[in-house]
Design an enzyme around this catalytic site. Structure first.
Site, PDB file in Angstrom:
ATOM      1  N   TYR A 131      -2.119   5.266  -4.206  1.00 32.29           N
ATOM      2  CA  TYR A 131      -3.300   6.091  -3.990  1.00 32.29           C
ATOM      3  C   TYR A 131      -2.854   7.512  -4.644  1.00 32.29           C
ATOM      4  O   TYR A 131      -1.841   7.829  -4.241  1.00 32.29           O
ATOM      5  CB  TYR A 131      -3.521   6.520  -2.361  1.00 32.29           C
ATOM      6  CG  TYR A 131      -4.335   5.410  -1.651  1.00 32.29           C
ATOM      7  CD1 TYR A 131      -5.703   5.215  -2.168  1.00 32.29           C
ATOM      8  CD2 TYR A 131      -3.971   5.034  -0.527  1.00 32.29           C
ATOM      9  CE1 TYR A 131      -6.278   4.134  -1.620  1.00 32.29           C
ATOM     10  CE2 TYR A 131      -4.812   3.730   0.065  1.00 32.29           C
ATOM     11  CZ  TYR A 131      -5.965   3.665  -0.191  1.00 32.29           C
ATOM     12  OH  TYR A 131      -6.585   2.658   0.173  1.00 32.29           O
ATOM     13  N   SER A 191       0.816  -1.213   0.055  1.00 31.62           N
ATOM     14  CA  SER A 191       0.026   0.023  -0.090  1.00 31.62           C
ATOM     15  C   SER A 191       0.966   1.322  -0.133  1.00 31.62           C
ATOM     16  O   SER A 191       1.842   1.297   0.839  1.00 31.62           O
ATOM     17  CB  SER A 191      -1.135  -0.200   1.142  1.00 31.62           C
ATOM     18  OG  SER A 191      -1.504   1.219   1.336  1.00 31.62           O
ATOM     19  N   HIS A 207     -13.477  -2.694  -2.000  1.00 27.97           N
ATOM     20  CA  HIS A 207     -12.710  -2.275  -0.903  1.00 27.97           C
ATOM     21  C   HIS A 207     -13.087  -3.128   0.460  1.00 27.97           C
ATOM     22  O   HIS A 207     -13.161  -2.531   1.671  1.00 27.97           O
ATOM     23  CB  HIS A 207     -12.628  -0.857  -0.585  1.00 27.97           C
ATOM     24  CG  HIS A 207     -11.291  -0.160  -0.323  1.00 27.97           C
ATOM     25  ND1 HIS A 207     -10.539   0.507  -1.084  1.00 27.97           N
ATOM     26  CD2 HIS A 207     -10.704  -0.018   1.060  1.00 27.97           C
ATOM     27  CE1 HIS A 207      -9.554   0.806  -0.263  1.00 27.97           C
ATOM     28  NE2 HIS A 207      -9.653   0.458   0.925  1.00 27.97           N
ATOM     29  N   GLY A 258     -13.992 -10.260   0.506  1.00 26.89           N
ATOM     30  CA  GLY A 258     -14.673 -11.247   0.923  1.00 26.89           C
ATOM     31  C   GLY A 258     -14.107 -12.655   0.912  1.00 26.89           C
ATOM     32  O   GLY A 258     -14.683 -13.821   1.467  1.00 26.89           O
ATOM     33  N   LYS A 274      -8.260  -0.721  -9.343  1.00 24.60           N
ATOM     34  CA  LYS A 274      -8.623  -1.416  -8.509  1.00 24.60           C
ATOM     35  C   LYS A 274      -9.966  -0.785  -8.019  1.00 24.60           C
ATOM     36  O   LYS A 274      -9.811   0.613  -7.784  1.00 24.60           O
ATOM     37  CB  LYS A 274      -7.781  -1.411  -7.145  1.00 24.60           C
ATOM     38  CG  LYS A 274      -8.427  -2.429  -5.937  1.00 24.60           C
ATOM     39  CD  LYS A 274      -7.385  -2.444  -4.860  1.00 24.60           C
ATOM     40  CE  LYS A 274      -7.744  -3.272  -3.785  1.00 24.60           C
ATOM     41  NZ  LYS A 274      -8.430  -2.425  -2.654  1.00 24.60           N
ATOM     42  N   THR A 285      -5.699   2.403  -6.866  1.00 24.92           N
ATOM     43  CA  THR A 285      -7.277   2.425  -6.331  1.00 24.92           C
ATOM     44  C   THR A 285      -8.089   3.318  -6.397  1.00 24.92           C
ATOM     45  O   THR A 285      -7.594   4.538  -6.000  1.00 24.92           O
ATOM     46  CB  THR A 285      -6.683   2.158  -4.726  1.00 24.92           C
ATOM     47  OG1 THR A 285      -5.921   0.864  -4.533  1.00 24.92           O
ATOM     48  CG2 THR A 285      -8.013   1.831  -3.932  1.00 24.92           C
ATOM     49  N   ASP A 344     -11.301  -9.248  -5.414  1.00 28.29           N
ATOM     50  CA  ASP A 344     -11.289  -9.199  -3.752  1.00 28.29           C
ATOM     51  C   ASP A 344     -12.420  -8.769  -3.197  1.00 28.29           C
ATOM     52  O   ASP A 344     -13.255  -8.365  -3.938  1.00 28.29           O
ATOM     53  CB  ASP A 344     -10.062  -8.453  -3.256  1.00 28.29           C
ATOM     54  CG  ASP A 344     -10.234  -7.013  -3.039  1.00 28.29           C
ATOM     55  OD1 ASP A 344     -11.193  -6.411  -3.001  1.00 28.29           O
ATOM     56  OD2 ASP A 344      -8.923  -6.356  -3.221  1.00 28.29           O
TER      57      ASP A 344
HETATM   58  C1  FNR Z   1      -7.722  -2.029   3.073  1.00 25.92           C
HETATM   59  N1  FNR Z   1      -7.847  -1.851   1.751  1.00 25.92           N
HETATM   60  C2  FNR Z   1      -6.920  -1.272   1.153  1.00 25.92           C
HETATM   61  N2  FNR Z   1      -6.838  -1.091  -0.234  1.00 25.92           N
HETATM   62  C3  FNR Z   1      -5.854  -0.328  -1.096  1.00 25.92           C
HETATM   63  O1  FNR Z   1      -5.806  -0.441  -2.176  1.00 25.92           O
HETATM   64  N3  FNR Z   1      -4.961   0.286  -0.193  1.00 25.92           N
HETATM   65  C4  FNR Z   1      -4.968   0.299   1.104  1.00 25.92           C
HETATM   66  O2  FNR Z   1      -4.041   0.919   1.597  1.00 25.92           O
HETATM   67  C5  FNR Z   1      -5.985  -0.351   1.892  1.00 25.92           C
HETATM   68  N4  FNR Z   1      -6.176  -0.397   3.195  1.00 25.92           N
HETATM   69  C6  FNR Z   1      -6.840  -1.445   3.768  1.00 25.92           C
HETATM   70  C7  FNR Z   1      -6.962  -1.251   5.188  1.00 25.92           C
HETATM   71  C8  FNR Z   1      -7.361  -2.154   5.788  1.00 25.92           C
HETATM   72  C9  FNR Z   1      -7.515  -2.237   7.427  1.00 25.92           C
HETATM   73  C10 FNR Z   1      -8.261  -3.167   5.187  1.00 25.92           C
HETATM   74  C11 FNR Z   1      -9.138  -4.093   5.930  1.00 25.92           C
HETATM   75  C12 FNR Z   1      -8.529  -2.983   3.751  1.00 25.92           C
HETATM   76  C13 FNR Z   1      -8.808  -2.900   1.033  1.00 25.92           C
HETATM   77  C14 FNR Z   1      -8.009  -4.300   0.566  1.00 25.92           C
HETATM   78  O3  FNR Z   1      -7.101  -4.160  -0.447  1.00 25.92           O
HETATM   79  C15 FNR Z   1      -8.896  -5.191   0.101  1.00 25.92           C
HETATM   80  O4  FNR Z   1      -9.947  -4.483  -1.104  1.00 25.92           O
HETATM   81  C16 FNR Z   1     -10.132  -5.598   0.967  1.00 25.92           C
HETATM   82  O5  FNR Z   1      -9.628  -5.838   2.338  1.00 25.92           O
HETATM   83  C17 FNR Z   1     -10.749  -6.862   0.609  1.00 25.92           C
HETATM   84  O6  FNR Z   1     -11.805  -7.450   1.166  1.00 25.92           O
HETATM   85  P1  FNR Z   1     -11.725  -8.408   2.571  1.00 25.92           P
HETATM   86  O7  FNR Z   1     -10.745  -9.638   1.824  1.00 25.92           O
HETATM   87  O8  FNR Z   1     -10.887  -7.742   3.653  1.00 25.92           O
HETATM   88  O9  FNR Z   1     -12.695  -8.891   2.726  1.00 25.92           O
END
Ligand code: FNR
Length: 376
Positions: free
Chosen positions: A141, A119, A273, A306, A249, A167, A304
């Site tokens: 980002y 990230s 997300h 779930g 994404k 993203t 992604d």
């Molecule tokens: C994320 N996600 C996320 N996505 C991204 O592109 N950059 C990021 O910095 C973050 N940070 C982040 C922090 C936390 C605590 C979570 C739980 C999620 C989203 C992540 O990449 C992904 O899309 C989801 O977590 C997928 O869903 P599940 O597997 O958690 O249900």
């Protein structure tokens, strides 16, 4: 087999391989603020639940006598070889979960040759994580200032990140009641700012260095990364500054998937997300089939939101994904047992996937199609 054999010697795994109980175990050891941040979703949590419910509506129809005693799950996505079609999703601020954060995760993933997607908001500078080794992509980002963006991309390229994940769904943070209840936002506490604070273009915009005036640096961070106004016609900027595959994404509509393909993108991640952005958004899995029909032959589709079990991976692949990304479970594992914890959870998922694929009658993921599934 290894786990059962260890059981004969009274050695049981450090923690559960069941996703629901894993979250509960993590909650028991984590502070409420960080746990709420990881587990939480947007608004009522409706989309977090919908993501899981969607998997339950699709059922695998196992096939017999197919020779699936021998299997090969390995694949290559956008030039990156991997032992199975599974990557670690970009999750920022891992330092709030474990002191070794992304370094521990990168070590666990590298040991298994599983790619990470680091990230922008990582707790360690991208160069430090790269030094661990292992296959790696960088998640962007997209900041408001082109110079900061170009600088981050230059650094990621120099540090050996081979694909760029941009993203799009988090140009500002959603309404997240759990974080509001705890008045908890990691960024305001200087978690997840490491890549910016070490960036020359970011530092050039400050009167005093982040070390001298952290509050001003955090304000600059917030102004760069929230409320960012980006449009489709700005994608060429990323092409100019990134020599390699680009993946968008957060795609949930087939028309956006078509626009990504029209714009010459190399891949998309169908994702909401993890239900953290739009409360009431459709389940990510329900977005997948139409998107696969729309652009499956034009770019790589990843998925992604779930994924918890091997069966979930099979369902997403059958509905058109080339590979999936795992989110929260590996973060809970990190909270429970650091590098060893992530390794345990990752190995367990890969073993579950291997067995479930085999017992469903497939030697490789290539034979998974919508016909593999029955919708109830
Ligand atoms: C994320 N996600 C996320 N996505 C991204 O592109 N950059 C990021 O910095 C973050 N940070 C982040 C922090 C936390 C605590 C979570 C739980 C999620 C989203 C992540 O990449 C992904 O899309 C989801 O977590 C997928 O869903 P599940 O597997 O958690 O249900």
């Amino acid at each position: 087999n290894e786990i059962y054999l260890q059981g004969l010697a009274d050695q049981v795994p450090p923690f559960t391989t069941d996703a629901t109980r894993l979250a509960a175990a993590a909650e028991a050891v984590m502070e409420p603020g960080p746990f709420g941040y990881v587990a939480g979703g947007a608004g009522s949590g409706d989309t977090v639940r919908a993501n899981r419910a969607a998997f339950e509506r699709w059922r695998i129809v196992p096939r017999m006598l197919t020779g699936a005693t021998t299997r090969d799950l390995s694949t290559t996505v956008l030039g990156t070889a991997m032992p199975a079609p599974v990557l670690l999703a970009p999750v920022g601020v891992q330092g709030i979960v474990h002191p070794e954060g992304e370094l521990a995760v990168a070590r666990a993933a590298a040991a298994l040759d599983v790619p990470i997607v680091l990230s922008t908001a990582s707790s360690y500078p991208l160069e430090d994580v790269a030094a661990v080794g292992g296959p790696r992509w960088f998640q962007l980002y997209w900041p408001n200032e082109p110079e900061v963006c170009a600088s981050l991309l230059r650094r990621a390229k120099a540090a050996g990140y081979t694909a760029l994940v941009v993203t799009l769904d988090t140009w500002t943070l959603a309404w997240r009641p759990r974080d509001l209840d705890h008045a908890y936002l990691p960024f305001l506490r200087a978690s997840g700012v490491a890549n910016a604070f070490t960036d020359p273009a970011f530092r050039a915009g400050l009167e005093k260095s982040p070390e001298e005036d952290q509050a001003m640096a955090i304000l600059r961070w917030v102004s760069l990364f929230t409320g960012t106004d980006k449009r489709w016609d700005q994608l060429p900027f990323l092409r100019e500054h990134w020599d390699g595959p680009i993946v968008l994404k957060g795609i949930q509509h087939p028309d956006d998937a078509r626009r990504a393909a029209d714009a010459g993108m190399d891949g998309i991640i169908v994702s909401n997300h993890g239900g953290r952005q739009v409360d009431g958004a459709l389940a990510a899995l329900d977005a997948l089939p139409e998107i696969a029909t729309a652009v499956g032959d034009r770019l790589e589709i990843l998925f992604d939101s779930g994924i918890r079990t091997g069966a979930d991976v099979i369902k997403a692949l059958a509905l058109g994904a080339k590979a999936v990304l795992l989110g929260r479970p590996y973060i809970y594992a990190l909270a429970l047992a650091g590098e060893q914890g992530v390794r345990h959870t990752l190995r367990s998922l890969l073993a579950d996937l291997d067995l479930t694929l085999a017992l469903s009658g497939h030697q490789t993921p290539a034979t998974l199609t919508p016909n593999t599934l029955h919708r109830t």
